[in-house]
Design an enzyme around this catalytic site. Sequence first.
Site, PDB file in Angstrom:
ATOM      1  N   HIS A   1     101.510  34.193  -5.394  1.00 22.43           N
ATOM      2  CA  HIS A   1     102.848  34.213  -4.826  1.00 22.43           C
ATOM      3  C   HIS A   1     103.753  33.445  -5.791  1.00 22.43           C
ATOM      4  O   HIS A   1     103.260  32.727  -6.677  1.00 22.43           O
ATOM      5  CB  HIS A   1     102.834  33.539  -3.449  1.00 22.43           C
ATOM      6  CG  HIS A   1     102.420  34.455  -2.324  1.00 22.43           C
ATOM      7  ND1 HIS A   1     102.545  34.111  -0.997  1.00 22.43           N
ATOM      8  CD2 HIS A   1     101.903  35.715  -2.348  1.00 22.43           C
ATOM      9  CE1 HIS A   1     102.111  35.112  -0.236  1.00 22.43           C
ATOM     10  NE2 HIS A   1     101.717  36.095  -1.029  1.00 22.43           N
TER      11      HIS A   1
ATOM     12  N   GLU B   1     105.618  30.779  -5.546  1.00 19.32           N
ATOM     13  CA  GLU B   1     105.494  29.318  -5.566  1.00 19.32           C
ATOM     14  C   GLU B   1     104.197  28.908  -6.268  1.00 19.32           C
ATOM     15  O   GLU B   1     104.162  27.922  -7.015  1.00 19.32           O
ATOM     16  CB  GLU B   1     105.503  28.766  -4.137  1.00 19.32           C
ATOM     17  CG  GLU B   1     106.775  29.071  -3.335  1.00 19.32           C
ATOM     18  CD  GLU B   1     106.695  30.402  -2.576  1.00 19.32           C
ATOM     19  OE1 GLU B   1     105.998  31.333  -3.034  1.00 19.32           O
ATOM     20  OE2 GLU B   1     107.343  30.496  -1.519  1.00 19.32           O
TER      21      GLU B   1
ATOM     22  N   SER C   1     111.314  31.848   2.278  1.00 20.32           N
ATOM     23  CA  SER C   1     110.577  30.862   3.077  1.00 20.32           C
ATOM     24  C   SER C   1     109.070  30.944   2.770  1.00 20.32           C
ATOM     25  O   SER C   1     108.489  32.023   2.800  1.00 20.32           O
ATOM     26  CB  SER C   1     110.843  31.147   4.560  1.00 20.32           C
ATOM     27  OG  SER C   1     110.256  30.176   5.381  1.00 20.32           O
TER      28      SER C   1
ATOM     29  N   CYS D   1     105.126  31.067   2.673  1.00 20.97           N
ATOM     30  CA  CYS D   1     104.036  31.490   3.569  1.00 20.97           C
ATOM     31  C   CYS D   1     103.057  30.323   3.794  1.00 20.97           C
ATOM     32  O   CYS D   1     103.169  29.280   3.148  1.00 20.97           O
ATOM     33  CB  CYS D   1     103.304  32.677   2.942  1.00 20.97           C
ATOM     34  SG  CYS D   1     102.040  32.202   1.745  1.00 20.97           S
TER      35      CYS D   1
ATOM     36  N   CYS E   1     101.377  29.050   0.418  1.00 18.70           N
ATOM     37  CA  CYS E   1     102.270  28.286  -0.472  1.00 18.70           C
ATOM     38  C   CYS E   1     102.673  26.965   0.178  1.00 18.70           C
ATOM     39  O   CYS E   1     102.777  25.939  -0.504  1.00 18.70           O
ATOM     40  CB  CYS E   1     103.499  29.124  -0.812  1.00 18.70           C
ATOM     41  SG  CYS E   1     103.060  30.634  -1.714  1.00 18.70           S
TER      42      CYS E   1
END
Lengths: 145, 145
Positions: A50, A52, A77, A79, A82
């Site tokens: 992901h 991040e 936002s 998950c 992350c």
Amino acid sequence: MSNFMMAAIEEALKGLDEGGIPIGSVLVHKDNIIGRGHNRRVQKNSVILHAEMDALENAGRLTAATYRDCVLYTTLSPCPMCSGAILLYGIPKIVIGENQTFMGSESLLKANNLEVIVENNKECIEIMQRFIREHPDLWNEDIGK
Amino acid sequence: MSNFMMAAIEEALKGLDEGGIPIGSVLVHKDNIIGRGHNRRVQKNSVILHAEMDALENAGRLTAATYRDCVLYTTLSPCPMCSGAILLYGIPKIVIGENQTFMGSESLLKANNLEVIVENNKECIEIMQRFIREHPDLWNEDIGK
């Protein structure tokens, strides 16, 4: 909008250009970007990269003291995965581009005393909503649905 | 001890042979191992390749339905990042080698209705405790301390 959120959006758009999911992130230490990343599910067939996670990975191995002086910027936002990585490394502050398209684990972050700022940035929302309209299957795969 | 925990321990020992942190994991789908992994902080200078993340990554891109039929075996109680990944993908059951050396986010997993089994396996405990005695700095880095 801060330059750091602009950098995260640049990362998201880089991902889109590569045919990927347009989510971007930058890790900022004392006002310097030390890691940049974007979602690489499609590009690397990765289930863990992901945005991040990619930014954290690209920042390299850091001391706990360094993480504690960092702010993570992300266009969406974060998950549960992350958010868990953010908690693991003790990053104290997160700036989130938007949480209207997807609400991540912000309550878990707040329960752990992180500072969570949500910008609900128009560009972040438009990029994600268009992508989800055009690629619902990829998006669902990315959030385990 | 199940064959699957034995496979996770094999992964941990493979990591140790490589000079890495000895934590291993396997992802099991309907009694078949579909992903194997071990911590690769040292080997790949990775801050995200904990054993469970490595096993998930090596299993590749799966459907949500497949994850829902999986069990994740890990030699050590999963940290917040790995627990978050388990939640993201909706894996319903985790078998943990031990949680005496390190207590991960088991309460978060249980609060999300996952089945969490802790074996407190003697071999898992000995491998980790010896490693932590010999390499406290690496271990602390791995858990963000």
